[in-house]
Design a protein around this motif. Structure first.
Motif, mmCIF file in Angstrom:
data_model
loop_
_atom_site.group_PDB
_atom_site.id
_atom_site.type_symbol
_atom_site.label_atom_id
_atom_site.label_comp_id
_atom_site.label_asym_id
_atom_site.label_seq_id
_atom_site.Cartn_x
_atom_site.Cartn_y
_atom_site.Cartn_z
ATOM 1 N N ALA A 152 -4.109 8.837 -14.305
ATOM 2 C CA ALA A 152 -3.758 9.196 -15.673
ATOM 3 C C ALA A 152 -4.972 9.100 -16.587
ATOM 4 C CB ALA A 152 -2.639 8.284 -16.189
ATOM 5 N N ARG A 153 -5.764 8.057 -16.395
ATOM 6 C CA ARG A 153 -6.912 7.866 -17.268
ATOM 7 C C ARG A 153 -7.945 8.984 -17.085
ATOM 8 N NH1 ARG A 153 -10.342 2.509 -17.190
ATOM 9 N NH2 ARG A 153 -9.075 1.550 -18.782
ATOM 10 N N VAL A 154 -8.203 9.330 -15.813
ATOM 11 C CA VAL A 154 -9.173 10.398 -15.544
ATOM 12 C C VAL A 154 -8.688 11.717 -16.142
ATOM 13 C CG1 VAL A 154 -10.221 11.785 -13.738
ATOM 14 C CG2 VAL A 154 -10.079 9.320 -13.485
ATOM 15 N N VAL A 155 -7.414 12.049 -15.908
ATOM 16 C CA VAL A 155 -6.870 13.319 -16.395
ATOM 17 C C VAL A 155 -6.864 13.333 -17.922
ATOM 18 C CG1 VAL A 155 -4.792 14.742 -16.500
ATOM 19 C CG2 VAL A 155 -5.529 13.751 -14.336
ATOM 20 N N ARG A 156 -6.506 12.189 -18.509
ATOM 21 C CA ARG A 156 -6.471 12.118 -19.966
ATOM 22 C C ARG A 156 -7.834 12.456 -20.555
ATOM 23 N NH1 ARG A 156 -8.100 8.051 -23.236
ATOM 24 N NH2 ARG A 156 -7.291 8.050 -25.359
ATOM 25 N N SER A 157 -8.910 11.889 -19.970
ATOM 26 C CA SER A 157 -10.205 12.171 -20.598
ATOM 27 C C SER A 157 -10.619 13.615 -20.365
ATOM 28 C CB SER A 157 -11.276 11.201 -20.117
ATOM 29 O OG SER A 157 -11.193 10.998 -18.753
ATOM 30 N N ALA A 158 -10.165 14.213 -19.245
ATOM 31 C CA ALA A 158 -10.443 15.645 -19.050
ATOM 32 C C ALA A 158 -9.703 16.473 -20.098
ATOM 33 C CB ALA A 158 -10.032 16.071 -17.643
ATOM 34 N N VAL A 159 -8.469 16.056 -20.416
ATOM 35 C CA VAL A 159 -7.703 16.774 -21.431
ATOM 36 C C VAL A 159 -8.384 16.643 -22.794
ATOM 37 C CG1 VAL A 159 -5.520 16.844 -22.692
ATOM 38 C CG2 VAL A 159 -5.515 16.513 -20.230
ATOM 39 N N LEU A 160 -8.793 15.418 -23.133
ATOM 40 C CA LEU A 160 -9.445 15.196 -24.426
ATOM 41 C C LEU A 160 -10.663 16.088 -24.589
ATOM 42 C CD1 LEU A 160 -9.337 11.338 -25.023
ATOM 43 C CD2 LEU A 160 -7.923 13.136 -26.015
ATOM 44 N N ALA A 161 -11.362 16.338 -23.465
ATOM 45 C CA ALA A 161 -12.599 17.107 -23.544
ATOM 46 C C ALA A 161 -12.344 18.566 -23.942
ATOM 47 C CB ALA A 161 -13.340 17.039 -22.229
ATOM 48 N N ILE A 162 -11.177 19.107 -23.560
ATOM 49 C CA ILE A 162 -10.965 20.527 -23.865
ATOM 50 C C ILE A 162 -9.861 20.747 -24.895
ATOM 51 C CG2 ILE A 162 -11.749 21.336 -21.623
ATOM 52 C CD1 ILE A 162 -8.774 21.811 -20.962
ATOM 53 N N LYS A 163 -9.241 19.641 -25.308
ATOM 54 C CA LYS A 163 -8.091 19.732 -26.206
ATOM 55 C C LYS A 163 -8.407 20.511 -27.483
ATOM 56 C CE LYS A 163 -5.428 16.392 -28.784
ATOM 57 N NZ LYS A 163 -5.219 14.949 -28.994
ATOM 58 N N ASN A 164 -9.617 20.354 -28.019
ATOM 59 C CA ASN A 164 -9.943 20.988 -29.288
ATOM 60 C C ASN A 164 -10.697 22.307 -29.118
ATOM 61 O OD1 ASN A 164 -8.723 18.961 -30.810
ATOM 62 N ND2 ASN A 164 -10.518 17.659 -30.561
ATOM 63 N N SER A 165 -10.571 22.911 -27.916
ATOM 64 C CA SER A 165 -11.254 24.191 -27.722
ATOM 65 C C SER A 165 -10.494 25.304 -28.440
ATOM 66 C CB SER A 165 -11.319 24.535 -26.233
ATOM 67 O OG SER A 165 -11.710 23.426 -25.504
#
Lengths: 317, 310
Positions: free
Chosen positions: B183-196
């Motif tokens: 969950a933690r790994v996926v969450r930070s991947a999401v955060l990285a592209i969330k504001n694209s």
């Protein structure tokens, strides 16, 4: 004025308690609040109604879950971890002895392995890229990725079966003083710290390589200092700082490894008590041992953070 | 909420492909391309070969094992390798090679399923936590941190104890234990592209949250998820074998590798083969899998990651 590392430590301390609170909730939730009837679970299918009623009363199972949780936590804080059917008595005194045994074995393991780890790490770091470095790096990678019982078999075969230096089992009376049976402790102590040894060696290697590329090392060399002085007086003092944190941080690893190692060598430590709880469906014992192991792991992590902040001002923010 | 730095393999996916091109020499014939890959990634190729041998073991053990796994031959117990028993026999005279071959399926299926479930659950939690954010993200991450602070075998043991020891419990236990880490790994991947911009575009189009999560975000964070799955599988093998060793969830005469080691423990002074054979099998499989996972990570992320940053 409070020094900044102390402020950091205070905040980290608070965070540790929050984590601990969540961990107790998780432990209690998994062990006690699952739908299945706990008394039935502990006594099995064929328990009589009377026996079930006695156990329910004894464990206070007729109370609602949140009250049981508060009670359990309150008692645990005051040092009373409850009553265990398997032990047939209070858990706290037995658990205290087991913890002492496990921690003693772990400490012995660290005492033997950490100098070796640092030595290997420094050697690999100073000779980076060479044959010795590659040998050490590959061996440590293997040591890291294998489960404890694999290293247990390897070490037993080499040190006990073939060389005959150490006894293959660590069986002893649970209340015997472990330091009176030192030769029985070495094999499990080495096994449980082998993965940590590999890890610490790798981290040390990395930080030695980092430091050796710093300008002040070049300055020391250009001043004409002998390489020995450069390495020992200038490089290592800085390179070993992160190693201290890594050692503290591997406490959780140690605790996990104990489960396998104590079983393999039949050593009377806390992990075997935990397993007894698992095998006999002894829920209070299970809850108590898990809680104590969690507390030890969390405090070690806390100490690692504080030690790091103390040694390295950059992270104190 | 400040954005955490990405873990190395959680970098923005896709960049590297665009820069370097997915296939270095698109003109090469398949065989030549394979040869070039093998030359550049020798170790990875060997590791993949070993892993595929184990997969074949798991698929058709009956055709490969020289003896039935549970056939007793008490006359020749605790022997070393011989023409009849290639890797020796155990304390009941059962053929060790055959038992290892027959045990492969159990290990691979259990740990594979566990890793898969853990990655699916972890991805769901990470997607929701990362995308929705706010207090929910805060709460989920605190719980994740708390669970990660415990040794994983401890948490798995607790779950196993309460679920009752069986294969299914082992799978569930390992899956639950791996969920927070994934969950933690996926969450930070999401955060990285969330504001694209493409996410904004989808939202402005009026797409539902579920659509954005599954159709816009998920396809763009595949690579960290695949890497995570490959790493988790080799850890899951360690945990599965450890539970077998502890005698939880498996029973004699099942040819489980962990169980074989725990039985061999009592005979280690008499015959080392009984312990060595399953131990070597586990080591080979785990080390090959992690080398292969490293190769995969390198291919996907474009950078080799230090395996020690567990």
């Amino acid at each position: 004025m409070i020094p900044s590392w102390a402020r950091f430590a205070l905040r980290r301390f608070g965070l540790m308690f929050l984590t601990l609170f969540l961990v107790t909730l998780a432990i209690f939730g998994i062990v006690s609040a699952m739908p299945a009837d706990a008394a039935q679970f502990m006594l099995g299918q064929h328990a009589t109604e009377e026996a079930l009623a006695v156990l329910r009363a004894r464990m206070g199972l007729d109370l609602p879950a949140h009250i049981r949780y508060v009670r359990w936590l309150g008692d645990a804080v005051r040092g009373d971890l409850g009553w265990s059917p398997y032990l047939g008595g209070e858990i706290t005194p037995v658990l205290a002895v087991r913890i002492r045994n496990s921690l003693f074995m772990g400490a012995l393991g660290f005492l033997v392995s950490m100098p070796i780890a640092i030595l290997l790490g420094v050697l690999a770091g100073v000779l980076a890229g060479g044959f010795v470095d590659r040998l050490i790096s590959i061996t440590s990678l293997a040591g890291l990725s294998l489960p404890e019982f694999v290293s247990a078999v390897g070490l037993t075969l080499i040190l006990s079966t073939w060389l005959g230096w150490l006894p293959p089992s660590s069986l002893m009376a649970a209340d015997a003083y472990p330091w009176q049976n030192l030769n029985r402790l070495i094999l499990p102590a080495l096994t449980v710290t082998l993965a940590i040894l590999a890890y610490v060696a790798r981290m040390t290697r990395g930080s030695v390589i980092d430091v050796m590329n710093q300008p002040y090392i070049r300055t020391a060399r250009l001043k004409g200092l002998p390489e020995r002085v450069v390495i020992f007086k200038h490089a290592l003092r800085n390179a070993l700082l992160p190693t201290i944190t890594v050692i503290f941080n591997s406490m959780g690893w140690l605790m996990g490894g104990l489960v396998i190692v104590e079983t393999f060598f039949a050593y009377p430590g806390v992990a075997r008590l935990l397993l007894a709880g698992v095998e006999r469906n002894d829920l209070p014992l299970l809850q108590a041992t898990t809680l104590v192991i969690a507390v030890i792991t969390l405090s070690a992590n806390f100490m690692a953070d504080v030690a790091y902040a103390f040694l390295n001002p950059k992270v104190r923010l | 909420m400040t954005e955490e730095p990405l873990p190395e393999h959680g970098r923005v996916p896709g960049e590297e492909y665009v820069k370097e091109g997915r296939t270095p020499h698109p003109g090469l014939r398949p065989l030549a391309r394979w040869r070039e890959f093998a030359a550049r990634h020798g170790l990875t190729v060997i590791a993949l070969l070993i892993v595929s041998i184990f997969v074949v073991f798991a698929l058709i053990p009956h055709y490969l094992a020289p003896h039935p796994p549970n056939r007793l031959d008490v006359a020749s117990r605790l022997q070393g390798p011989s023409a009849q028993y290639w890797l020796g026999t155990d304390n009941l005279g059962r053929d060790l090679l055959s038992r290892v071959i027959h045990g492969t399926r159990g290990v691979l299926v259990t740990s594979g399923t566990a890793a898969l479930l853990g990655v699916i659950w972890g991805s769901l939690v990470g997607l929701i936590s990362g995308y929705i954010g706010g207090w929910m993200d805060e709460v989920i991450m605190r719980v994740v941190d708390a669970l990660l602070s415990l040794p994983s075998i401890l948490l798995a043991l607790l779950l196993l104890a309460r679920l009752g020891p069986s294969r299914v419990s082992i799978v569930l236990g390992i899956a639950i234990v791996y969920t927070p880490g994934v969950a933690r790994v996926v969450r930070s991947a999401v955060l990285a592209i969330k504001n694209s911009e493409f996410i904004y575009a989808a939202r402005l189009r009026g797409e539902s949250t579920l659509y954005v999560l599954l159709q816009e975000i998920l396809p763009n964070i595949w690579s960290p998820i695949v890497v995570e799955a490959s790493v988790r599988t080799s850890y899951a093998i360690l945990l599965t074998a450890s539970f077998g060793f502890l005698g939880l969830g498996v029973q004699e005469p099942e040819p489980d590798w962990g169980l074989m080691v725990s039985r061999a423990r009592d005979y280690i002074q008499v015959s080392p083969w009984m312990a060595l054979v399953p131990v070597i099998a586990i080591s080979l499989l785990v080390v090959s899998l992690s080398v292969a996972a490293d190769g995969l990570r390198e291919r996907i992320a474009g950078t080799a990651l230090d395996t020690t940053s567990v």
